[in-house]
Motif scaffolding. Structure first.
Motif, PDB file in Angstrom:
ATOM      1  N   PRO A   1     -19.313  63.912  54.501  1.00  0.00           N
ATOM      2  CA  PRO A   1     -19.166  63.040  53.340  1.00  0.00           C
ATOM      3  C   PRO A   1     -17.698  62.644  53.121  1.00  0.00           C
ATOM      4  O   PRO A   1     -16.775  63.402  53.448  1.00  0.00           O
ATOM      5  N   LYS A   2     -17.510  61.450  52.578  1.00  0.00           N
ATOM      6  CA  LYS A   2     -16.175  60.888  52.367  1.00  0.00           C
ATOM      7  C   LYS A   2     -15.268  61.814  51.575  1.00  0.00           C
ATOM      8  O   LYS A   2     -14.101  61.991  51.920  1.00  0.00           O
ATOM      9  N   ASP A   3     -15.798  62.453  50.529  1.00  0.00           N
ATOM     10  CA  ASP A   3     -14.955  63.322  49.694  1.00  0.00           C
ATOM     11  C   ASP A   3     -14.450  64.544  50.474  1.00  0.00           C
ATOM     12  O   ASP A   3     -13.318  64.973  50.286  1.00  0.00           O
ATOM     13  N   ILE A   4     -15.267  65.068  51.381  1.00  0.00           N
ATOM     14  CA  ILE A   4     -14.836  66.198  52.202  1.00  0.00           C
ATOM     15  C   ILE A   4     -13.751  65.747  53.178  1.00  0.00           C
ATOM     16  O   ILE A   4     -12.762  66.450  53.388  1.00  0.00           O
ATOM     17  N   LYS A   5     -13.927  64.588  53.776  1.00  0.00           N
ATOM     18  CA  LYS A   5     -12.925  64.052  54.706  1.00  0.00           C
ATOM     19  C   LYS A   5     -11.578  63.880  54.017  1.00  0.00           C
ATOM     20  O   LYS A   5     -10.541  64.288  54.546  1.00  0.00           O
ATOM     21  N   ILE A   6     -11.586  63.292  52.836  1.00  0.00           N
ATOM     22  CA  ILE A   6     -10.339  63.070  52.099  1.00  0.00           C
ATOM     23  C   ILE A   6      -9.698  64.394  51.711  1.00  0.00           C
ATOM     24  O   ILE A   6      -8.490  64.585  51.882  1.00  0.00           O
ATOM     25  N   ALA A   7     -10.500  65.333  51.212  1.00  0.00           N
ATOM     26  CA  ALA A   7      -9.970  66.654  50.837  1.00  0.00           C
ATOM     27  C   ALA A   7      -9.376  67.363  52.049  1.00  0.00           C
ATOM     28  O   ALA A   7      -8.329  68.009  51.953  1.00  0.00           O
ATOM     29  N   PHE A   8     -10.020  67.239  53.200  1.00  0.00           N
ATOM     30  CA  PHE A   8      -9.535  67.849  54.438  1.00  0.00           C
ATOM     31  C   PHE A   8      -8.189  67.253  54.846  1.00  0.00           C
ATOM     32  O   PHE A   8      -7.244  67.977  55.165  1.00  0.00           O
TER      33      PHE A   8
END
Length: 57
Positions: free
Chosen positions: A13-20
């Protein structure tokens, strides 16, 4: 001699990618190094014999 590498792909998911990405930048760790650590931890958690350092592979 450099260790042979292979590419791993997946979708999250996009939010996980950004947080990573943010966490890697904040910790000054490459995304490659963080992914390798995460995969090794996951393998160890699943009791896989490949969870440790590779044995000449």
């Amino acid at each position: 001699m450099a260790e042979e590498t292979r590419e791993v792909r997946g979708r999250v998911p996009k939010d996980i990618k950004i947080a990573f990405e943010i966490a890697c930048a904040r910790l000054e760790v490459t995304q490659t190094a963080a992914l390798e650590e995460a995969i090794r931890d996951w393998l160890q958690k699943k009791d896989s014999p490949a969870g440790g350092k590779s044995e000449g592979r």
